[in-house]
Scaffold this motif. Structure first.
Motif, PDB file in Angstrom:
ATOM      1  N   ASP A  80      15.977   2.014  -3.141  1.00  0.00           N
ATOM      2  CA  ASP A  80      16.002   3.272  -3.877  1.00  0.00           C
ATOM      3  C   ASP A  80      14.779   3.371  -4.794  1.00  0.00           C
ATOM      4  N   ASP A  81      14.259   4.570  -4.912  1.00  0.00           N
ATOM      5  CA  ASP A  81      13.124   4.857  -5.802  1.00  0.00           C
ATOM      6  C   ASP A  81      13.577   5.941  -6.776  1.00  0.00           C
ATOM      7  N   GLN A  82      14.086   5.521  -7.919  1.00  0.00           N
ATOM      8  CA  GLN A  82      14.645   6.484  -8.852  1.00  0.00           C
ATOM      9  C   GLN A  82      13.570   7.228  -9.632  1.00  0.00           C
ATOM     10  N   ALA A  83      12.307   6.832  -9.453  1.00  0.00           N
ATOM     11  CA  ALA A  83      11.214   7.571 -10.088  1.00  0.00           C
ATOM     12  C   ALA A  83      10.837   8.821  -9.299  1.00  0.00           C
ATOM     13  N   THR A  84      11.332   8.925  -8.076  1.00  0.00           N
ATOM     14  CA  THR A  84      11.067  10.091  -7.227  1.00  0.00           C
ATOM     15  C   THR A  84      12.349  10.892  -7.079  1.00  0.00           C
ATOM     16  N   PRO A  85      12.311  12.209  -7.270  1.00  0.00           N
ATOM     17  CA  PRO A  85      13.525  13.007  -7.072  1.00  0.00           C
ATOM     18  C   PRO A  85      14.100  12.770  -5.674  1.00  0.00           C
ATOM     19  N   LEU A  86      15.396  12.525  -5.611  1.00  0.00           N
ATOM     20  CA  LEU A  86      16.004  12.196  -4.332  1.00  0.00           C
ATOM     21  C   LEU A  86      15.852  13.336  -3.328  1.00  0.00           C
ATOM     22  N   GLU A  87      15.883  14.564  -3.796  1.00  0.00           N
ATOM     23  CA  GLU A  87      15.710  15.698  -2.883  1.00  0.00           C
ATOM     24  C   GLU A  87      14.350  15.639  -2.187  1.00  0.00           C
ATOM     25  N   GLU A  88      13.334  15.177  -2.895  1.00  0.00           N
ATOM     26  CA  GLU A  88      12.011  15.051  -2.281  1.00  0.00           C
ATOM     27  C   GLU A  88      12.028  14.014  -1.166  1.00  0.00           C
ATOM     28  N   GLU A  90       0.807  -1.217   0.000  1.00  0.00           N
ATOM     29  CA  GLU A  90       0.000   0.000   0.000  1.00  0.00           C
ATOM     30  C   GLU A  90       0.846   1.276   0.000  1.00  0.00           C
ATOM     31  N   PHE A  91       2.154   1.118   0.215  1.00  0.00           N
ATOM     32  CA  PHE A  91       3.021   2.304   0.342  1.00  0.00           C
ATOM     33  C   PHE A  91       4.298   2.100  -0.460  1.00  0.00           C
ATOM     34  N   LYS A  92       4.134   1.918  -1.752  1.00  0.00           N
ATOM     35  CA  LYS A  92       5.283   1.671  -2.617  1.00  0.00           C
ATOM     36  C   LYS A  92       6.006   2.969  -2.943  1.00  0.00           C
ATOM     37  N   GLY A  93       7.336   2.905  -2.939  1.00  0.00           N
ATOM     38  CA  GLY A  93       8.123   4.047  -3.376  1.00  0.00           C
ATOM     39  C   GLY A  93       8.439   5.019  -2.259  1.00  0.00           C
ATOM     40  N   LEU A  94       9.127   6.114  -2.649  1.00  0.00           N
ATOM     41  CA  LEU A  94       9.632   7.065  -1.664  1.00  0.00           C
ATOM     42  C   LEU A  94       9.216   8.507  -1.958  1.00  0.00           C
ATOM     43  N   ALA A  95       8.050   8.677  -2.581  1.00  0.00           N
ATOM     44  CA  ALA A  95       7.483  10.017  -2.712  1.00  0.00           C
ATOM     45  C   ALA A  95       7.160  10.538  -1.315  1.00  0.00           C
ATOM     46  N   ALA A  96       7.212  11.840  -1.134  1.00  0.00           N
ATOM     47  CA  ALA A  96       7.069  12.437   0.198  1.00  0.00           C
ATOM     48  C   ALA A  96       5.779  12.010   0.888  1.00  0.00           C
ATOM     49  N   ALA A  97       4.665  12.075   0.190  1.00  0.00           N
ATOM     50  CA  ALA A  97       3.382  11.721   0.812  1.00  0.00           C
ATOM     51  C   ALA A  97       3.368  10.262   1.225  1.00  0.00           C
ATOM     52  N   ASN A  98       3.982   9.423   0.423  1.00  0.00           N
ATOM     53  CA  ASN A  98       4.021   8.004   0.732  1.00  0.00           C
ATOM     54  C   ASN A  98       4.892   7.720   1.950  1.00  0.00           C
ATOM     55  N   VAL A  99       6.041   8.386   2.035  1.00  0.00           N
ATOM     56  CA  VAL A  99       6.936   8.204   3.177  1.00  0.00           C
ATOM     57  C   VAL A  99       6.207   8.560   4.465  1.00  0.00           C
ATOM     58  N   ARG A 100       5.501   9.668   4.443  1.00  0.00           N
ATOM     59  CA  ARG A 100       4.764  10.100   5.637  1.00  0.00           C
ATOM     60  C   ARG A 100       3.654   9.103   5.998  1.00  0.00           C
ATOM     61  N   ALA A 101       2.870   8.703   5.008  1.00  0.00           N
ATOM     62  CA  ALA A 101       1.763   7.781   5.270  1.00  0.00           C
ATOM     63  C   ALA A 101       2.278   6.436   5.780  1.00  0.00           C
ATOM     64  N   ALA A 102       3.360   5.958   5.186  1.00  0.00           N
ATOM     65  CA  ALA A 102       3.928   4.678   5.610  1.00  0.00           C
ATOM     66  C   ALA A 102       4.474   4.762   7.022  1.00  0.00           C
ATOM     67  N   ALA A 103       5.142   5.859   7.338  1.00  0.00           N
ATOM     68  CA  ALA A 103       5.688   6.023   8.690  1.00  0.00           C
ATOM     69  C   ALA A 103       4.573   6.039   9.721  1.00  0.00           C
ATOM     70  N   GLU A 104       3.509   6.750   9.422  1.00  0.00           N
ATOM     71  CA  GLU A 104       2.391   6.823  10.372  1.00  0.00           C
ATOM     72  C   GLU A 104       1.730   5.461  10.541  1.00  0.00           C
ATOM     73  N   ALA A 105       1.643   4.687   9.456  1.00  0.00           N
ATOM     74  CA  ALA A 105       1.073   3.340   9.554  1.00  0.00           C
ATOM     75  C   ALA A 105       1.975   2.430  10.391  1.00  0.00           C
ATOM     76  N   SER A 106       3.292   2.567  10.214  1.00  0.00           N
ATOM     77  CA  SER A 106       4.228   1.768  11.005  1.00  0.00           C
ATOM     78  C   SER A 106       4.139   2.122  12.482  1.00  0.00           C
ATOM     79  N   LEU A 107       4.059   3.413  12.780  1.00  0.00           N
ATOM     80  CA  LEU A 107       3.939   3.831  14.176  1.00  0.00           C
ATOM     81  C   LEU A 107       2.681   3.245  14.822  1.00  0.00           C
ATOM     82  N   LYS A 108       1.603   3.218  14.072  1.00  0.00           N
ATOM     83  CA  LYS A 108       0.352   2.668  14.607  1.00  0.00           C
ATOM     84  C   LYS A 108       0.485   1.178  14.880  1.00  0.00           C
ATOM     85  N   ARG A 109       1.075   0.432  13.935  1.00  0.00           N
ATOM     86  CA  ARG A 109       1.234  -1.010  14.134  1.00  0.00           C
ATOM     87  C   ARG A 109       2.179  -1.310  15.300  1.00  0.00           C
TER      88      ARG A 109
END
Length: 314
Positions: free
Chosen positions: A123-131, A90-109
């Motif tokens: 690594d997720d080369q489809a997402t700018p590394l700076e993001e 449900e949280f594939k890749g390292l786009a900013a919104a995904n990183v946040r959502a995945a972290a919050e889901a992990s904290l809950k579990r």
């Protein structure tokens, strides 16, 4: 005891891997493993949000959930939790919104307020590394994660991540998690190793027992039938791999320990390595892993193993 990057946090010489929890290790057995590990002094437990989405009927997050139920009973534990983002279905890749959502889901579990060490899993080369780097920094600033780690990145992309943190003043990674063992050295050495040493990054390698091959249990083709992991170990069943096993066996007998203990101790002796990661499906499998934390190889023993493994696999 090694330290975590440039922090003053001390890490026990073995990290407990938990990818079998919620899969072929049930909750009660997993809790027993965690109890034994922490009773021995272990203080870093490694999981990922994707463990164990590959198992029939699982959706990902099972390992975190089992770990969370143990943490709920041990609110005073000094054990730290490392988890990862990018591979949960449900949280594939390292786009900013995904990183946040995945972290919050992990904290809950996990049932905790902050993840001690949060890795970019792949690594997720489809997402700018700076993001991605900025997203991790935001989570540190907000107190949702305490430290940043990077797993399965190339030396070039690791260097780019570090450069971005320097340019923007972002939170700096403290840890790496590469694949590494006596029969699989090429992904860490020399590129990642040299950066880890120069930049004070603690490397916590996985796959250090090479799917069980470096326990010595697979020495013939017939042995491969002993376990579901036998197929993964088959590629090491060659003259070079068996020469490593023979030397491990000699050293293990000299020290009165298991072969696996020597393989883990060798990894810990290598430049840049803070502590190897190893998992136990049941409590009985934990003893040789814990023994590795007390084992110090002589320089000659370590050198002999290194020389035999210089055929290097990827």
């Amino acid at each position: 005891m090694a330290t975590l990057g440039r922090t003053d946090i001390e890490i026990y010489p073995l990290v407990l891997g938990t990818n079998t929890f919620g899969w072929n290790t049930g909750e009660s057995e997993a809790h027993a493993v965690l109890d034994a590990f922490t009773a021995a002094g272990g203080n870093l437990i490694d999981t990922a949000d994707s463990y164990s989405a590959w198992a029939p009927g699982n959706v990902g997050g099972e390992s975190e959930t089992v770990l969370g139920t143990w943490l709920a009973k041990h609110r005073d534990t000094r054990a730290m939790v490392a988890t990862k983002v990018s591979q949960h279905p449900e949280f594939k890749g390292l786009a900013a919104a995904n990183v946040r959502a995945a972290a919050e889901a992990s904290l809950k579990r996990l049932g905790i307020e902050a993840v001690d060490l949060y890795y970019a899993h792949f690594d997720d080369q489809a997402t700018p590394l700076e993001e991605t780097v900025a997203a991790f920094d935001d989570l540190v600033t907000e107190g949702k994660i305490r430290h940043i780690g990077i797993s399965n990145y190339s030396p070039e992309r690791l260097r780019e991540w570090l450069d971005i943190t320097e340019r923007h003043g972002y939170a700096r990674p403290v840890a790496l998690q590469p694949k590494y063992s006596l029969v699989s050295r090429g992904t860490f050495e020399p590129g990642l190793r040299d950066i880890a040493v120069a930049e004070d990054l603690s490397a916590f390698p996985y796959h250090v027992l090479a799917s069980g091959f470096l326990t010595g249990k697979y020495r013939t083709r017939a042995d491969l039938e002993q376990s579901v992991r036998g197929g993964s170990a088959a590629k090491h069943l060659n003259p070079s791999g068996l020469a490593v096993i023979e030397k491990l066996d000699q050293i293990a007998q000299a020290h009165g320990v298991a072969i696996a203990s020597v393989a883990l101790a060798w990894a810990r002796s290598r430049p840049g390595i803070a502590a190897p990661i190893a998992g136990a499906r049941v409590v009985d499998q934990l003893a040789p892993l814990l023994a590795s934390a007390e084992l110090e190889l002589t320089a000659d023993e370590a050198d002999e193993l290194t020389a035999l493994s210089d055929f290097i696999g990827a």
